[in-house]
Motif scaffolding. Structure first.
Motif, PDB file in Angstrom:
ATOM      1  N   VAL A 276     -10.274  -3.581  -8.043  1.00  0.00           N
ATOM      2  CA  VAL A 276      -9.489  -2.676  -7.672  1.00  0.00           C
ATOM      3  C   VAL A 276      -8.941  -2.905  -6.479  1.00  0.00           C
ATOM      4  O   VAL A 276      -7.775  -2.713  -6.019  1.00  0.00           O
ATOM      5  CB  VAL A 276     -10.093  -1.235  -7.834  1.00  0.00           C
TER       6      VAL A 276
ATOM      7  N   PRO B 239      -9.810   2.527 -13.794  1.00  0.00           N
ATOM      8  CA  PRO B 239     -10.685   2.086 -13.006  1.00  0.00           C
ATOM      9  C   PRO B 239     -10.454   2.467 -11.238  1.00  0.00           C
ATOM     10  O   PRO B 239     -11.511   2.486 -11.039  1.00  0.00           O
ATOM     11  CB  PRO B 239     -10.112   0.394 -12.988  1.00  0.00           C
ATOM     12  N   ALA B 240      -9.266   2.756 -10.966  1.00  0.00           N
ATOM     13  CA  ALA B 240      -9.137   3.081  -9.692  1.00  0.00           C
ATOM     14  C   ALA B 240      -9.751   4.735  -9.474  1.00  0.00           C
ATOM     15  O   ALA B 240     -10.250   4.767  -8.310  1.00  0.00           O
ATOM     16  CB  ALA B 240      -7.780   3.131  -9.149  1.00  0.00           C
TER      17      ALA B 240
ATOM     18  N   SER C   2      -6.241  -5.475  -6.567  1.00  0.00           N
ATOM     19  CA  SER C   2      -5.205  -5.037  -7.125  1.00  0.00           C
ATOM     20  C   SER C   2      -4.227  -4.372  -6.172  1.00  0.00           C
ATOM     21  O   SER C   2      -3.137  -4.100  -6.613  1.00  0.00           O
ATOM     22  CB  SER C   2      -5.461  -4.014  -8.372  1.00  0.00           C
TER      23      SER C   2
ATOM     24  N   PHE D 260      -8.100  -0.287  -0.089  1.00  0.00           N
ATOM     25  CA  PHE D 260      -7.627   0.319  -1.378  1.00  0.00           C
ATOM     26  C   PHE D 260      -6.221   1.198  -1.174  1.00  0.00           C
ATOM     27  O   PHE D 260      -5.785   1.636  -0.083  1.00  0.00           O
ATOM     28  CB  PHE D 260      -8.365   1.376  -1.930  1.00  0.00           C
TER      29      PHE D 260
END
Length: 193
Positions: free
Chosen positions: A186, A52-53, A189, A95
Motif C-alpha cells: 500500500v 487493502p488501503a 502504491s 501513504f
C-alpha cells in the motif's frame, strides 16, 4: 522523489517496531492492548472485504497513541491527545488519502455516528464515552452534514465501527508481522512513493 524498495522496507519496519515497543500498552480504559485493538480492527476490515488501503488504515488508525507520550491515563486527566491528528500527520509522509483520511476522520466519525444514530452512543464503552466529551462531543446537525459530505467520510465510518468492535479480550488474530507485505504494498502504491 519516490521511495526506494529499501526505504519502503525501512518505513514498514519502523511501523512494526512501534507495535513491538508500545503495542503491549493498555488501550485507554479497555480490556485489550494497543496491538490487540489494532489487529482486531484490521481483521474486521479484512472480514468485510475492505480494500487493502482501508485494511492498513484499520491496522494503523491509532498509531498516534503509540507516538504521543501522554500516557494511558491521559483522558482521565482531562486531556485529548488528538491521536487521530498525530497519527494522520505521521502516516501522510508514507501513504495517500485512502489510508490517511480514514485515520484522521475516525474520531469525527464517532461524533457523527452519535449525531445520526441515537443507539450508537448507548453502545459505546465507558472509555469511548469519556473520550467523546474530550473530543468535542456529539456533532450538531450542521457538523454532521458537513462530515457526511467529506470524500473519505464513509470509509471513516466503516473504520469507526470496526474500532468500536475491536475490544475483545483474548481474541486470536494474526500477528503484526503478517501485515508487513500489505503495508509495504500500500505504501508503494502511493503516487508520491
Amino acid at each position: 522523489m519516490p521511495m526506494t524498495t529499501s526505504k519502503i522496507d525501512a518505513e514498514t519496519d519502523a511501523l512494526v517496531a512501534l507495535f513491538t515497543r508500545h503495542g503491549g500498552d493498555g488501550y485507554f480504559g479497555e480490556r485489550v492492548t494497543q496491538a490487540e485493538h489494532a489487529l482486531q480492527s484490521a481483521a474486521l476490515a479484512e472480514d468485510e472485504g475492505a480494500a487493502p488501503a482501508l485494511v492498513v488504515a484499520a491496522l494503523l488508525h491509532d498509531v498516534g497513541h503509540l507516538i504521543h507520550t501522554g500516557g494511558e491515563d491521559i483522558a482521565d486527566r482531562g486531556i485529548d491527545a488528538r491521536h487521530e491528528a498525530i497519527g494522520a500527520t505521521y502516516l501522510a509522509r508514507l501513504f495517500g488519502p485512502a489510508v490517511v483520511e480514514p485515520v484522521r476522520l475516525h474520531v469525527p466519525a464517532k461524533r457523527y455516528l452519535c449525531a445520526i444514530d441515537k443507539g450508537y452512543w448507548q453502545d459505546l464503552s465507558p472509555a469511548s464515552k469519556q473520550s467523546l466529551e474530550l473530543q468535542g462531543g456529539v456533532f450538531s446537525p450542521d457538523e454532521a452534514e458537513a462530515f457526511a459530505n467529506l470524500p473519505q467520510a464513509q470509509d471513516a465510518v466503516r473504520l469507526r465501527r470496526w474500532d468500536d468492535r475491536a475490544k475483545v479480550m483474548g481474541l486470536e488474530t494474526r500477528p503484526i508481522e503478517s501485515y508487513r507485505e500489505l503495508i509495504a504494498a500500500v505504501m508503494a502504491s502511493h503516487p508520491a512513493n
